[in-house]
Design a protein around this motif. Sequence first.
Motif, PDB file in Angstrom:
ATOM      1  N   CYS A  37       0.808  -1.235   0.000  1.00  0.00           N
ATOM      2  CA  CYS A  37       0.000   0.000   0.000  1.00  0.00           C
ATOM      3  C   CYS A  37       0.834   1.276   0.000  1.00  0.00           C
ATOM      4  O   CYS A  37       0.290   2.360  -0.171  1.00  0.00           O
ATOM      5  CB  CYS A  37      -0.964   0.002   1.180  1.00  0.00           C
ATOM      6  SG  CYS A  37      -0.184   0.248   2.791  1.00  0.00           S
ATOM      7  N   GLY A  38       2.146   1.166   0.211  1.00  0.00           N
ATOM      8  CA  GLY A  38       3.022   2.325   0.158  1.00  0.00           C
ATOM      9  C   GLY A  38       3.092   3.144   1.438  1.00  0.00           C
ATOM     10  O   GLY A  38       3.756   4.177   1.466  1.00  0.00           O
ATOM     11  N   THR A  39       2.425   2.712   2.509  1.00  0.00           N
ATOM     12  CA  THR A  39       2.489   3.439   3.774  1.00  0.00           C
ATOM     13  C   THR A  39       3.902   3.366   4.333  1.00  0.00           C
ATOM     14  O   THR A  39       4.510   2.296   4.345  1.00  0.00           O
ATOM     15  CB  THR A  39       1.492   2.834   4.792  1.00  0.00           C
ATOM     16  OG1 THR A  39       0.178   2.915   4.259  1.00  0.00           O
ATOM     17  CG2 THR A  39       1.544   3.555   6.125  1.00  0.00           C
ATOM     18  N   VAL A  40       4.417   4.498   4.809  1.00  0.00           N
ATOM     19  CA  VAL A  40       5.744   4.533   5.437  1.00  0.00           C
ATOM     20  C   VAL A  40       5.549   4.351   6.937  1.00  0.00           C
ATOM     21  O   VAL A  40       4.734   5.040   7.557  1.00  0.00           O
ATOM     22  CB  VAL A  40       6.466   5.861   5.136  1.00  0.00           C
ATOM     23  CG1 VAL A  40       7.795   5.920   5.868  1.00  0.00           C
ATOM     24  CG2 VAL A  40       6.663   6.018   3.637  1.00  0.00           C
ATOM     25  N   HIS A  41       6.296   3.397   7.511  1.00  0.00           N
ATOM     26  CA  HIS A  41       6.151   3.051   8.931  1.00  0.00           C
ATOM     27  C   HIS A  41       7.425   3.306   9.705  1.00  0.00           C
ATOM     28  O   HIS A  41       8.521   3.017   9.223  1.00  0.00           O
ATOM     29  CB  HIS A  41       5.830   1.558   9.094  1.00  0.00           C
ATOM     30  CG  HIS A  41       4.533   1.138   8.516  1.00  0.00           C
ATOM     31  ND1 HIS A  41       3.326   1.447   9.104  1.00  0.00           N
ATOM     32  CD2 HIS A  41       4.238   0.433   7.412  1.00  0.00           C
ATOM     33  CE1 HIS A  41       2.343   0.935   8.366  1.00  0.00           C
ATOM     34  NE2 HIS A  41       2.869   0.319   7.338  1.00  0.00           N
TER      35      HIS A  41
END
Length: 82
Positions: A37-41
């Motif tokens: 999903c491309g979320t940066v964590h």
Amino acid sequence: TFAKVDRAFPSSQVCSACGFRDGPKPLHVREWMCGECGTVHDRDHNAARNVLFEGRRIVAAGRAETLNACGAPVRRAHVPAQ
């Protein structure tokens, strides 16, 4: 002492936004982007969210158990939802 867990929960490997399991990362990797999903964590924040979600899932399923002072398993009393 708590019961031994058969498998480790991959809290830092799973995207807390979409659930995609991105796989193990070296400990020096403190931030990562989900390949789905491309979320940066932030590694620790993401892991903490996953542990919270997993704990809530286990409690909701009625499988939360603790040990009493003698080490015997104790199932918590049923508490109706508010």
